[in-house]
Design a protein around this motif. Sequence first.
Motif, mmCIF file in Angstrom:
data_model
loop_
_atom_site.group_PDB
_atom_site.id
_atom_site.type_symbol
_atom_site.label_atom_id
_atom_site.label_comp_id
_atom_site.label_asym_id
_atom_site.label_seq_id
_atom_site.Cartn_x
_atom_site.Cartn_y
_atom_site.Cartn_z
ATOM 1 N N LEU A 213 -29.959 1.805 -15.639
ATOM 2 C CA LEU A 213 -30.848 0.672 -15.904
ATOM 3 C C LEU A 213 -30.463 -0.028 -17.201
ATOM 4 O O LEU A 213 -30.499 -1.259 -17.295
ATOM 5 N N ALA A 214 -30.078 0.764 -18.215
ATOM 6 C CA ALA A 214 -29.641 0.179 -19.491
ATOM 7 C C ALA A 214 -28.375 -0.662 -19.293
ATOM 8 O O ALA A 214 -28.255 -1.763 -19.822
ATOM 9 N N ASP A 215 -27.424 -0.143 -18.508
ATOM 10 C CA ASP A 215 -26.182 -0.876 -18.242
ATOM 11 C C ASP A 215 -26.469 -2.164 -17.489
ATOM 12 O O ASP A 215 -25.922 -3.227 -17.797
ATOM 13 N N LEU A 216 -27.368 -2.080 -16.504
ATOM 14 C CA LEU A 216 -27.725 -3.254 -15.713
ATOM 15 C C LEU A 216 -28.382 -4.319 -16.594
ATOM 16 O O LEU A 216 -28.039 -5.506 -16.525
ATOM 17 N N SER A 217 -29.311 -3.892 -17.448
ATOM 18 C CA SER A 217 -30.002 -4.824 -18.342
ATOM 19 C C SER A 217 -29.031 -5.468 -19.329
ATOM 20 O O SER A 217 -29.131 -6.666 -19.624
ATOM 21 N N SER A 218 -28.074 -4.690 -19.835
ATOM 22 C CA SER A 218 -27.092 -5.220 -20.790
ATOM 23 C C SER A 218 -26.235 -6.300 -20.148
ATOM 24 O O SER A 218 -25.953 -7.337 -20.761
ATOM 25 N N ARG A 219 -25.830 -6.062 -18.896
ATOM 26 C CA ARG A 219 -25.000 -7.057 -18.198
ATOM 27 C C ARG A 219 -25.772 -8.359 -17.968
ATOM 28 O O ARG A 219 -25.228 -9.455 -18.118
ATOM 29 N N VAL A 220 -27.053 -8.233 -17.614
ATOM 30 C CA VAL A 220 -27.870 -9.433 -17.420
ATOM 31 C C VAL A 220 -27.996 -10.202 -18.729
ATOM 32 O O VAL A 220 -27.825 -11.429 -18.780
ATOM 33 N N GLN A 221 -28.285 -9.464 -19.815
ATOM 34 C CA GLN A 221 -28.443 -10.117 -21.118
ATOM 35 C C GLN A 221 -27.164 -10.814 -21.552
ATOM 36 O O GLN A 221 -27.193 -11.938 -22.055
ATOM 37 N N GLU A 222 -26.014 -10.145 -21.364
ATOM 38 C CA GLU A 222 -24.732 -10.739 -21.733
ATOM 39 C C GLU A 222 -24.461 -12.019 -20.946
ATOM 40 O O GLU A 222 -23.995 -13.020 -21.497
ATOM 41 N N ASN A 223 -24.749 -12.005 -19.662
ATOM 42 C CA ASN A 223 -24.471 -13.173 -18.829
ATOM 43 C C ASN A 223 -25.409 -14.331 -19.130
ATOM 44 O O ASN A 223 -25.016 -15.493 -19.036
ATOM 45 N N ILE A 224 -26.666 -14.019 -19.479
ATOM 46 C CA ILE A 224 -27.594 -15.095 -19.823
ATOM 47 C C ILE A 224 -27.217 -15.726 -21.155
ATOM 48 O O ILE A 224 -27.168 -16.952 -21.294
ATOM 49 N N SER A 225 -26.922 -14.880 -22.163
ATOM 50 C CA SER A 225 -26.577 -15.414 -23.484
ATOM 51 C C SER A 225 -25.208 -16.092 -23.484
ATOM 52 O O SER A 225 -24.971 -17.010 -24.272
ATOM 53 N N GLY A 226 -24.297 -15.630 -22.620
ATOM 54 C CA GLY A 226 -22.950 -16.218 -22.593
ATOM 55 C C GLY A 226 -22.670 -17.044 -21.357
ATOM 56 O O GLY A 226 -21.522 -17.158 -20.922
ATOM 57 N N MET A 227 -23.729 -17.635 -20.777
ATOM 58 C CA MET A 227 -23.542 -18.342 -19.499
ATOM 59 C C MET A 227 -22.595 -19.538 -19.623
ATOM 60 O O MET A 227 -21.847 -19.837 -18.684
ATOM 61 N N HIS A 228 -22.597 -20.202 -20.781
ATOM 62 C CA HIS A 228 -21.712 -21.360 -20.938
ATOM 63 C C HIS A 228 -20.248 -20.942 -20.947
ATOM 64 O O HIS A 228 -19.388 -21.631 -20.399
ATOM 65 N N VAL A 229 -19.970 -19.796 -21.576
ATOM 66 C CA VAL A 229 -18.601 -19.284 -21.595
ATOM 67 C C VAL A 229 -18.170 -18.873 -20.187
ATOM 68 O O VAL A 229 -17.060 -19.169 -19.743
ATOM 69 N N VAL A 230 -19.069 -18.204 -19.471
ATOM 70 C CA VAL A 230 -18.757 -17.771 -18.102
ATOM 71 C C VAL A 230 -18.452 -18.974 -17.219
ATOM 72 O O VAL A 230 -17.470 -18.982 -16.454
ATOM 73 N N LYS A 231 -19.268 -20.025 -17.334
ATOM 74 C CA LYS A 231 -19.051 -21.220 -16.513
ATOM 75 C C LYS A 231 -17.789 -21.961 -16.933
ATOM 76 O O LYS A 231 -17.025 -22.449 -16.086
ATOM 77 N N ALA A 232 -17.563 -22.044 -18.252
ATOM 78 C CA ALA A 232 -16.410 -22.797 -18.745
ATOM 79 C C ALA A 232 -15.098 -22.194 -18.271
ATOM 80 O O ALA A 232 -14.122 -22.916 -18.045
ATOM 81 N N TYR A 233 -15.047 -20.872 -18.110
ATOM 82 C CA TYR A 233 -13.819 -20.210 -17.682
ATOM 83 C C TYR A 233 -13.834 -19.851 -16.192
ATOM 84 O O TYR A 233 -12.992 -19.085 -15.728
ATOM 85 N N ALA A 234 -14.835 -20.382 -15.462
ATOM 86 C CA ALA A 234 -14.927 -20.173 -14.014
ATOM 87 C C ALA A 234 -14.875 -18.679 -13.663
ATOM 88 O O ALA A 234 -14.146 -18.250 -12.773
ATOM 89 N N ARG A 235 -15.692 -17.892 -14.382
ATOM 90 C CA ARG A 235 -15.703 -16.442 -14.165
ATOM 91 C C ARG A 235 -17.021 -15.976 -13.534
ATOM 92 O O ARG A 235 -17.373 -14.799 -13.605
#
Length: 334
Positions: free
Chosen positions: A73-95
């Motif tokens: 659950l901790a790993d799952l929550s961390s991944r969600v938090q990372e993707n929400i906070s870094g969503m612009h980077v994820v979108k910019a690099y089409a990842r």
Amino acid sequence: LVNDVTAVRMLLGPGILNLVNTPVYYAYALAIMLSLDVRLTLVALLPYPVLLWIVKHYSRQLMERTIRVQAGLADLSSRVQENISGMHVVKAYARSDFERQKFEGANATFTAESVALADVRGRMFPSMRVAAGLGSLAVLWYGGSHVIEGRLSIGDFVAFIAYLNMLAWPTMALGWMISIVQRGRAAMTRLDHVLAAEPEIRDPDRPHEDRAEPGEPRPAIDLRQVTFSYAEPNGHAPDLDRVDLQLPRGRKLAIVGRTGAGKSTLVSLLPRLFDVAAGAVLVDGRDVRDVTLASLRSQIALVTQETVLFDDTIAANIAYGAPGASREAIEAAA
């Protein structure tokens, strides 16, 4: 952290409540049952060694499975938090697809561990109910024969069944309580790693609080053979290597260099956000490691590259490092 604290709260709340209630119920009910019929009471207690064996058999599995579920659950929550906070980077690099696949993998692992935990619980609670039910069946058979033979009145037998039923919930709660205890222990084990962590940078045992007088001919900032490295020094070149710098009072200094040259690192050594590997950083003639962190950092205004705005007024953000600043001072700073 939130889920681990909740698990500990359940242990310290309902867990302890039932831990106290269960012995009281047993002492009260068993005392009256023994006064009614000793042999019948012993028959009623026959399944309890089986119950204890079931608890012992499943408690370790519950502990191990719960730790895995909490970690998943901790790993799952961390991944969600990372993707929400870094969503612009994820979108910019089409990842997006790549991150979605990582989340699905973590989610599948968490689901598998949760199902495994549910499987252990699903086997433990019915096993306890079966053992308790067999005990009730034995009481009905043995006690019923006593009633038929006239050795036990119907009234006493009905009272005995009533007190036996009084033990039904504490007996069922025993399995639930074991689950709560194991989950709380698993959560506390994880929390202990956080609570027991000691900061690498801390106040000295015997700090110096005095400051140099303005008239003393000592540089305000003095770096002496400063060496620092973010990584372990096994073959890697240090990020800062034997830096010497003296900055007199009232002077301004611009540090220029390519990205990654160590400019921000050099500045971060002044308020002891990091400690040097070798050499010394002196402010007002004192080694920064010899004064308290609060005293040192209250004298330094650091504007970082990362912009942080707290959920407050603009004035409060400007005066964040100077609580109690007047309106005039805040406007002057603005």
